[in-house]
Design a protein around this motif. Structure first.
Motif, short mmCIF file in Angstrom:
data_model
loop_
_atom_site.label_atom_id
_atom_site.label_comp_id
_atom_site.label_asym_id
_atom_site.label_seq_id
_atom_site.Cartn_x
_atom_site.Cartn_y
_atom_site.Cartn_z
N ASP A 104 0.70 -1.27 0.52
CA ASP A 104 0.37 0.26 -0.46
C ASP A 104 0.57 0.87 0.05
OD1 ASP A 104 0.61 0.69 2.56
OD2 ASP A 104 -1.20 0.01 3.69
N GLN A 105 0.05 2.57 0.27
CA GLN A 105 1.01 3.87 0.13
C GLN A 105 2.15 3.50 1.39
OE1 GLN A 105 -2.50 2.77 1.26
NE2 GLN A 105 -3.02 5.20 2.12
N HIS A 106 2.06 3.01 2.43
CA HIS A 106 2.34 3.91 3.53
C HIS A 106 3.96 2.26 3.08
CE1 HIS A 106 -0.65 6.30 5.10
NE2 HIS A 106 -1.04 5.04 5.05
N GLY A 107 3.61 1.28 2.13
CA GLY A 107 5.27 0.31 1.95
C GLY A 107 4.84 -0.97 2.57
N ARG A 108 3.33 -0.43 3.67
CA ARG A 108 2.57 -2.44 4.30
C ARG A 108 2.52 -3.16 3.05
NH1 ARG A 108 -2.09 -3.81 8.75
NH2 ARG A 108 -3.03 -3.17 6.23
N LYS A 109 3.00 -4.31 3.62
CA LYS A 109 2.39 -6.03 2.92
C LYS A 109 1.53 -6.08 3.43
CE LYS A 109 5.15 -9.76 1.62
NZ LYS A 109 6.87 -10.84 1.61
N ILE A 110 0.79 -7.04 2.28
CA ILE A 110 -0.52 -7.50 2.13
C ILE A 110 -1.23 -8.38 1.56
CG2 ILE A 110 -3.37 -6.95 2.51
CD1 ILE A 110 -2.05 -3.86 3.04
N MET A 111 -1.13 -9.60 2.55
CA MET A 111 -1.64 -10.21 1.15
C MET A 111 -3.34 -10.41 0.22
SD MET A 111 -2.26 -14.67 1.88
CE MET A 111 -0.56 -14.83 2.37
N ASP A 112 -3.11 -10.78 -0.40
CA ASP A 112 -4.24 -10.26 -1.84
C ASP A 112 -5.23 -11.18 -1.43
OD1 ASP A 112 -6.05 -9.65 -3.33
OD2 ASP A 112 -5.11 -9.14 -4.65
N SER A 113 -5.85 -11.48 -0.19
CA SER A 113 -6.19 -13.20 -0.75
C SER A 113 -7.64 -13.49 -1.36
CB SER A 113 -6.61 -13.39 1.31
OG SER A 113 -6.51 -12.38 2.33
N ILE A 114 -8.60 -12.18 -1.82
CA ILE A 114 -9.11 -11.81 -2.51
C ILE A 114 -9.20 -11.97 -3.75
CG2 ILE A 114 -10.53 -10.83 -0.78
CD1 ILE A 114 -10.89 -7.95 -1.66
N SER A 115 -8.41 -12.17 -4.45
CA SER A 115 -7.59 -11.78 -5.81
C SER A 115 -8.03 -10.99 -6.18
CB SER A 115 -7.78 -13.51 -6.88
OG SER A 115 -6.84 -14.25 -6.02
N GLY A 116 -8.05 -9.41 -5.62
CA GLY A 116 -8.94 -7.94 -6.01
C GLY A 116 -9.61 -8.17 -5.68
N VAL A 117 -10.11 -9.09 -6.99
CA VAL A 117 -12.16 -9.59 -6.71
C VAL A 117 -12.04 -10.49 -7.45
CG1 VAL A 117 -12.42 -7.07 -8.35
CG2 VAL A 117 -14.27 -8.59 -6.57
N PHE A 118 -11.51 -11.22 -7.34
CA PHE A 118 -11.84 -13.31 -7.33
C PHE A 118 -10.86 -12.73 -8.91
CE2 PHE A 118 -15.77 -11.96 -4.89
CZ PHE A 118 -14.98 -12.98 -3.49
N VAL A 119 -10.58 -11.30 -9.24
CA VAL A 119 -9.93 -11.90 -10.84
C VAL A 119 -8.95 -12.20 -10.88
CG1 VAL A 119 -8.62 -10.77 -12.25
CG2 VAL A 119 -11.31 -9.69 -10.84
N VAL A 120 -7.18 -11.34 -9.64
CA VAL A 120 -6.18 -12.43 -10.05
C VAL A 120 -5.69 -13.60 -9.43
CG1 VAL A 120 -3.63 -10.95 -9.37
CG2 VAL A 120 -5.57 -9.46 -9.68
#
Ligand code: PLP
Length: 435
Positions: free
Chosen positions: A36-52
């Protein structure tokens, strides 16, 4: 940093003032992770919105798009077609059953749903059943934001501001509705009460995603298929979320062994690298749109960006990648690992009332009053992973990329566990046991 520009846009389906207080602005992605904009690493555990579904920065898809840019980026969809679209139509034909050989391409899920509804109506009109125009769908289902797709949608939150919606749309309760009111019998009763000769189509998701990732009960899809065959009704599946690997198969129809007449796919077909969707039709429907110039037979529907070469090149690379890396099997295995891990974590929390998984679409039910559910949501959100829910529906849905590793699944389980521990800890502090 562009945070000031938040007042110059509207983010989908969020309350903007609240969002602006704590915005999530994604700057970078790699694999199952985003920053994110603060450099925080986050798991995209919804694949964007069931996409990625292939994760972020997939080299093969990026190279395919780059290569296509060097050939042709846009081809007129009305007086021409393009090589990549034809190649994709052939590839999709190889993944679907015999007799389902035509794909009409669009750019988003709602557009594919619109096309399916319009195809069903126009098919009946020119096949001697002009009185068939109604569309039956289910309460709790989301089918898209455009007027036809929204009219089929059965969720008041999305519909109410825009009512009255299009006429000719009828809703029935889904099978998971309380009190058994959404059985196959309810569907049969509705078809008979409305008059089968007035019904063009039934539309449903093989797994109802937004309603809480609900599978149909045994025999339900077979029963709906029989009803449609009996009454000459076009059966449409909304596979915008479920197709291209999410359920551990190419299509939800493969998982349940029951195929529709039109299958709508989108989202994961390009893994998010370019916008694309399709309405894939059985031959008797597609053939009704082919004829001589004098007959005037054509599907009276088109979308500018539908099937553009860049998006089709992305889809071809996605399909090749899913095949070559055996990602359908991976989705099944990782979905099992995730739901088993969550089940272990849930032991001892009596407010966790259910865990479901079909492939890598996983749902956790929470039985908590609204205020505590909101607090639980905050505690889970403070962990570095993305989810849909649990607030306000009481269901948390997780759908990480099919490329997630076993170690990353375990990390996700641990983050959920940490969120639950914090929630229980803070709840105890807020209401200490009586002395
Ligand atoms: N159908 C389902 C099941 C969906 O989840 C969505 C979007 O979330 C749509 C249709 C509409 O797709 P799009 O938002 O790409 O128009």
């Amino acid at each position: 940093m562009h945070e000031a520009a938040l007042s110059k846009t509207l983010v989908d389906l969020v309350q903007m003032q609240e969002f602006e207080r704590n915005p999530l602005i994604l700057e970078r992605g790699e694999g199952v992770w985003v920053w994110d904009q603060h450099g925080r690493k986050i798991m995209d555990s919804i694949s964007g919105v069931f996409v990625v579904n292939l994760g972020h920065q997939n080299r093969r898809v990026i190279d395919a798009i780059d290569d296509q840019h060097g050939r042709i980026a846009f081809a007129s969809p009305t007086m021409s077609t393009n090589e990549r679209m034809l190649e994709l139509a052939e590839t999709i034909d190889s993944l679907t059953p015999p007799g389902m050989t035509t794909a009409k391409f669009h750019s988003g899920g709602s557009e594919a749903i619109e096309a399916a509804i319009k195809a069903a109506r126009q098919y009946h009109l020119q096949s001697g059943s002009p009185g068939k125009y109604k569309v039956i769908s289910r309460y709790g289902a989301y089918h898209g934001a455009t007027f036809g797709a929204l009219s089929a949608t059965g969720i008041a939150m999305f519909r109410t501001p825009f009512e009255p919606l299009a006429p000719g749309f009828v809703h029935v309760p889904p099978p998971h509705a309380p009190g058994g009111i959404g059985s196959l019998e309810a569907m049969r009763y509705t078809i008979e009460a409305e008059g089968p000769d007035t019904i063009a189509a039934v539309i449903l998701e093989p797994v109802m995603n937004m309603a809480g990732a609900w599978e149909p009960p045994l025999g339900y899809l077979e029963g709906v298929r029989d009803l449609c065959d009996q009454h000459g009704i076009v059966l449409i599946y909304d596979e915008i979320v479920t197709a291209f690997g999410r359920l551990g198969e190419w299509f939800g129809a493969d998982h349940f062994g029951v195929w529709p007449d039109i299958s709508c796919v989108g989202k994961g077909i390009t893994g998010g690298y370019a916008p694309l969707s399709a309405a894939i039709m059985r031959d008797h429907i597609a053939e009704s749109f082919r004829g001589t110039r004098e007959s005037g037979r054509m599907f009276r529907h088109g979308i500018t960006y539908g099937g553009n070469p860049i998006s089709c090149s992305a889809a071809l690379a996605v399909i090749a990648e899913i095949s070559d890396r055996s990602l359908l099997d991976a989705a099944k295995q990782m979905g099992k690992r995730l739901s088993e891990g969550l089940s272990m974590v849930a032991t001892g929390y009596e407010f966790v009332t259910g865990i479901r998984a079909t492939g890598l679409l996983v749902a956790v039910d929470f039985d908590l009053p609204a205020e505590r559910l909101g607090r639980l949501g905050e505690n889970l959100r403070s962990q570095a992973f993305l989810s849909f829910g649990p607030y306000p529906s009481g269901v948390m849905r997780l759908a990480p990329p099919l490329t997630i590793t076993p170690e990353e699944v375990d990390q996700l389980v641990e983050m959920v566990a940490a969120g639950l521990r914090t929630f229980v800890g803070t709840s105890l502090l807020e209401s200490p046991p009586p002395a």
